[in-house]
Write a protein that holds these residues in place. Structure first.
Motif, PDB file in Angstrom:
ATOM      1  N   ASN A 272       0.816  -1.215   0.000  1.00 48.59           N
ATOM      2  CA  ASN A 272       0.000   0.000   0.000  1.00 48.59           C
ATOM      3  C   ASN A 272       0.848   1.264   0.000  1.00 48.59           C
ATOM      4  O   ASN A 272       0.379   2.336   0.396  1.00 48.59           O
ATOM      5  N   ARG A 273       2.087   1.169  -0.455  1.00 49.24           N
ATOM      6  CA  ARG A 273       2.970   2.332  -0.503  1.00 49.24           C
ATOM      7  C   ARG A 273       2.890   3.008  -1.868  1.00 49.24           C
ATOM      8  O   ARG A 273       2.549   2.389  -2.863  1.00 49.24           O
ATOM      9  N   GLU A 274       3.274   4.302  -1.880  1.00 49.52           N
ATOM     10  CA  GLU A 274       3.422   4.989  -3.154  1.00 49.52           C
ATOM     11  C   GLU A 274       4.545   4.313  -3.936  1.00 49.52           C
ATOM     12  O   GLU A 274       5.609   4.019  -3.387  1.00 49.52           O
ATOM     13  N   SER A 275       4.312   4.057  -5.211  1.00 47.52           N
ATOM     14  CA  SER A 275       5.302   3.343  -6.011  1.00 47.52           C
ATOM     15  C   SER A 275       5.760   4.180  -7.191  1.00 47.52           C
ATOM     16  O   SER A 275       4.991   4.396  -8.137  1.00 47.52           O
ATOM     17  N   ARG A 279       9.919   0.788  -9.429  1.00 48.95           N
ATOM     18  CA  ARG A 279      10.210   0.351  -8.063  1.00 48.95           C
ATOM     19  C   ARG A 279      10.377  -1.166  -8.018  1.00 48.95           C
ATOM     20  O   ARG A 279       9.631  -1.914  -8.667  1.00 48.95           O
ATOM     21  N   PRO A 290      -1.857   2.837  -2.444  1.00 46.98           N
ATOM     22  CA  PRO A 290      -2.248   3.400  -1.138  1.00 46.98           C
ATOM     23  C   PRO A 290      -3.749   3.376  -0.882  1.00 46.98           C
ATOM     24  O   PRO A 290      -4.189   3.313   0.269  1.00 46.98           O
ATOM     25  N   GLU A 291      -4.541   3.386  -1.925  1.00 48.96           N
ATOM     26  CA  GLU A 291      -6.001   3.392  -1.764  1.00 48.96           C
ATOM     27  C   GLU A 291      -6.609   1.993  -1.865  1.00 48.96           C
ATOM     28  O   GLU A 291      -7.822   1.844  -1.942  1.00 48.96           O
TER      29      GLU A 291
END
Length: 338
Positions: A272-275, A279, A290-291
């Protein structure tokens, strides 16, 4: 000849009397209690001997310290009952345990290994949140399908609740010396052979936690060792050669390494991290949402089995719900490792 109880012990003088009393008071179904003293240096053996003088069903085996697995196998070799029940020297079998488990195995002849629900207690203060979560989870799994569905989350049957026909232990070759917990190993090996599990849906064991309990001290019971067991039997049981790992934190990476060590290719990670573009985690593509994981992504990866390594309970439950809404079936399309 009905039930042989098998109790290994080392330095259990403070609890062995209560444990023995709880077993012997179960009634005439108890043929014998085989107690293997694995090198105690306190008064454990003398307490057991005293009880054996008063009740001939108690059989004491004294041996140099060799560890839990060799103690269990030494005791198994001496058990004569049709059924063998396990218990530890710091636990209490509640009234009716033997009768209810024997009735259960006779009524459900398809069940090879039976357990029961447990009541947790602490000998040294409050129970930890981890113990409470484990007991609540384990007690929620009763039927064979439920136990097998979540068999890679944790050991689903509390070891001191085991009861099985003696022939089951003989067929399985007893316990094994492996780098992970011997009871979890037995359950996973049995599952690989298509054996069936079940539980009496009643609390029939008082499972008493304390800092000296083996599960708290033995490295074979720690998370890293359990991940190795899960990865090993995941490959054996499911025959899956490539997966996507949901969770790219510390636990996710440990799960991935264990799977790779067993020859299972990790195709990608999801979290759920910003990618940012490109990455990677452990050299594999890592996708961050994240959403929440969108349905179109899940549909694109539908042919790859997902291994869930999300430790946070609320997030894990939401993820399972999401996967279900997209038609993913636990056990068939995804497997929880936590």
């Amino acid at each position: 000849m009905l039930v042989s109880f098998l109790i290994p012990v080392r330095n259990g003088e403070d609890t062995i009397d209560q444990a023995l009393e709880s077993v012997l008071s179960q009634g005439e179904e108890v043929l014998e209690v085989v107690v293997v003293d694995d090198g105690s240096t306190d008064g454990t053996a003398s307490r057991i001997e005293g009880r054996a003088e008063r009740d001939g069903r108690v059989r004491l085996v004294r041996r140099p310290p060799g560890g839990i697995v060799s103690a269990l196998n030494a005791g198994l070799a001496l058990c004569r009952g049709q059924f063998v029940a396990r218990m530890d020297a710091d636990d209490i079998s509640l009234p009716g345990r033997v009768r209810r488990q024997v009735e259960f195995l006779r009524r459900h002849r398809e069940v090879d290994l039976a357990g029961c629900l447990v009541e947790a207690a602490s000998l040294s203060g409050k129970l930890s949140p981890g113990v409470l979560r484990y007991v609540e989870w384990s007690n929620s799994l009763v039927a064979h399908g439920e136990i097998v569905r979540e068999i890679f989350v944790e050991s689903p049957i509390v070891h001191p609740t085991f009861m099985a026909r003696r022939s089951f232990f003989e067929e399985m070759g007893g316990y094994r010396e492996v780098p992970w917990a011997e009871d979890y190993d037995l359950i996973l090996r049995a599952a690989c052979r298509g054996k069936r599990f079940g539980k009496v849906p009643e609390k029939l064991l008082l499972w008493r936690d304390h800092p000296g309990r083996l599960v708290r001290r033995d490295p074979r019971c720690k998370r890293r060792a359990l991940f190795r067991a899960k990865a090993h039997f995941f490959r054996l049981m499911k025959g899956i050669s490539r997966v996507g790992v949901v969770g790219a934190g510390t636990s996710g990476k440990k799960v991935a390494r264990a799977l790779v060590d067993e020859g299972v290719e990790v195709e990608f990670f999801v979290d759920n991290r910003e990618s940012p573009p490109g990455r990677a985690v452990m050299g594999r593509p890592a996708f961050g949402f994240p959403e929440g994981i969108p349905g179109d992504f899940l549909r694109r990866v539908r042919g790859i089995h997902l291994v869930l390594a999300v430790g946070e309970e609320k997030g894990r439950d939401l993820l399972v719900k999401l996967l279900g809404s997209e038609g993913f079936v636990e056990g068939r399309d995804f497997t929880r490792f936590l």
